[in-house]
Scaffold this motif. Structure first.
Motif, mmCIF file in Angstrom:
data_model
loop_
_atom_site.group_PDB
_atom_site.id
_atom_site.type_symbol
_atom_site.label_atom_id
_atom_site.label_comp_id
_atom_site.label_asym_id
_atom_site.label_seq_id
_atom_site.Cartn_x
_atom_site.Cartn_y
_atom_site.Cartn_z
ATOM 1 N N LEU A 9 0.826 -1.210 0.000
ATOM 2 C CA LEU A 9 0.000 0.000 0.000
ATOM 3 C C LEU A 9 0.859 1.258 0.000
ATOM 4 C CD1 LEU A 9 -2.866 -1.000 2.443
ATOM 5 C CD2 LEU A 9 -3.068 -0.583 -0.014
ATOM 6 N N TYR A 12 2.119 2.832 -3.323
ATOM 7 C CA TYR A 12 1.236 3.616 -4.194
ATOM 8 C C TYR A 12 1.521 5.102 -3.984
ATOM 9 C CZ TYR A 12 -2.020 -0.152 -5.492
ATOM 10 O OH TYR A 12 -2.599 -1.273 -6.019
ATOM 11 N N ASN A 32 -4.921 7.874 -4.805
ATOM 12 C CA ASN A 32 -4.902 6.725 -3.912
ATOM 13 C C ASN A 32 -5.010 7.256 -2.490
ATOM 14 O OD1 ASN A 32 -4.233 4.736 -6.060
ATOM 15 N ND2 ASN A 32 -2.371 5.951 -6.187
ATOM 16 N N TYR A 34 -6.331 6.373 1.739
ATOM 17 C CA TYR A 34 -6.501 5.294 2.713
ATOM 18 C C TYR A 34 -7.060 5.853 4.009
ATOM 19 C CZ TYR A 34 -2.719 4.116 -0.439
ATOM 20 O OH TYR A 34 -1.960 3.952 -1.563
ATOM 21 N N CYS A 66 -9.512 1.439 1.489
ATOM 22 C CA CYS A 66 -8.587 2.021 0.503
ATOM 23 C C CYS A 66 -9.351 2.387 -0.753
ATOM 24 C CB CYS A 66 -7.516 1.005 0.102
ATOM 25 S SG CYS A 66 -6.611 0.259 1.439
ATOM 26 N N ARG A 67 -9.026 3.530 -1.303
ATOM 27 C CA ARG A 67 -9.562 3.944 -2.589
ATOM 28 C C ARG A 67 -8.365 4.075 -3.528
ATOM 29 N NH1 ARG A 67 -11.645 5.267 1.657
ATOM 30 N NH2 ARG A 67 -10.150 6.905 2.066
ATOM 31 N N LEU A 68 -8.283 3.154 -4.490
ATOM 32 C CA LEU A 68 -7.108 3.063 -5.345
ATOM 33 C C LEU A 68 -7.463 3.405 -6.785
ATOM 34 C CD1 LEU A 68 -5.714 -0.282 -3.900
ATOM 35 C CD2 LEU A 68 -5.084 2.061 -3.245
ATOM 36 N N HIS A 69 -6.680 4.302 -7.364
ATOM 37 C CA HIS A 69 -6.828 4.752 -8.755
ATOM 38 C C HIS A 69 -8.189 5.398 -9.008
ATOM 39 C CE1 HIS A 69 -3.664 1.600 -10.254
ATOM 40 N NE2 HIS A 69 -3.152 2.494 -9.433
ATOM 41 N N GLY A 78 -11.032 2.954 -10.894
ATOM 42 C CA GLY A 78 -10.675 2.706 -9.522
ATOM 43 C C GLY A 78 -11.413 1.553 -8.867
ATOM 44 N N LEU A 156 -2.310 -6.188 -4.934
ATOM 45 C CA LEU A 156 -2.040 -4.755 -4.810
ATOM 46 C C LEU A 156 -0.887 -4.320 -5.707
ATOM 47 C CD1 LEU A 156 -2.475 -4.355 -0.952
ATOM 48 C CD2 LEU A 156 -3.960 -3.390 -2.731
ATOM 49 N N TYR A 159 -2.034 -4.387 -9.417
ATOM 50 C CA TYR A 159 -2.973 -3.298 -9.701
ATOM 51 C C TYR A 159 -2.287 -1.934 -9.689
ATOM 52 C CZ TYR A 159 -7.205 -0.471 -9.560
ATOM 53 O OH TYR A 159 -8.179 0.441 -9.839
ATOM 54 N N ARG A 160 -1.293 -1.768 -8.832
ATOM 55 C CA ARG A 160 -0.616 -0.480 -8.653
ATOM 56 C C ARG A 160 -0.055 0.089 -9.942
ATOM 57 N NH1 ARG A 160 4.783 -1.184 -5.985
ATOM 58 N NH2 ARG A 160 5.145 -1.889 -8.090
#
Length: 173
Positions: A9, A12, A32, A34, A66-69, A78, A156, A159-160
């Motif tokens: 994490l 990112y 990104n 958290y 977590c909110r990613l992309h 995302g 993770l 995806y990163r």
């Protein structure tokens, strides 16, 4: 040796610039973010610590949600890795809707994430020790769900590096 979930994490960046392949020279930013880690008490209120896989406990002890992309504005990109209570809520809802006879979701599945723009879920299959992160589409049968991670840390990291692209959605097995 695999990278810890916390380290994955932390790898990112806060903001990533994404090029739009269909429009040369155009780009947009994805973010990104958290939440602080969930406490052991919160996790245990929603999941039995006796049966919860260590990977999930480590995820929630690293970041509650977590909110990613995520792109701001268009909401076309995302994923959100859900908090323990939201994961329980979504898992129970989907298990109730898709009964055992349907075969999509199994009673031991834990839905850990949702995609922003599609009605797909990130599912942790607790029956497996490895290759246990699945991308679940309710439009497809379970046999067609791609395995998108050996474990949460692997997912993770895969995806990163691919904001705005769908390569991470291909099965790795």
């Amino acid at each position: 040796m695999s990278l810890s979930i916390s380290d994955a994490l932390e790898s990112y960046p806060d903001v990533q610039r994404v090029l739009v392949p269909t429009h040369p020279g155009r780009s947009f930013d994805v973010y990104n973010t958290y939440d602080p880690p969930a406490g052991t008490e919160e996790v245990s209120q929603h999941w039995s610590l006796d049966t919860l896989p260590r990977d999930l406990f480590d995820l929630w002890r690293s970041a509650r949600e977590c909110r990613l992309h995520h792109d701001r504005g268009s909401e076309k990109d995302g994923i959100t890795l859900l908090s323990p209570p939201k994961s329980r809520e979504v898992t129970e809802r989907e298990l109730e809707f898709w009964d055992d006879e349907d075969g999509r979701f199994l009673k031991n599945d834990i839905i850990i994430g949702t995609m922003v723009a599609e009605p797909d879920f990130i599912v942790f299959d607790i029956r497996k020790d490895d290759f246990n992160v699945l991308l679940a589409s309710t439009l497809d049968g379970r046999e067609d769900w791609p395995v998108v991670g050996r474990n949460i840390s692997d997912f993770l990291l895969r995806y990163r590096g691919l904001p705005g692209e769908n390569y991470w959605q291909r099965s790795i097995v």
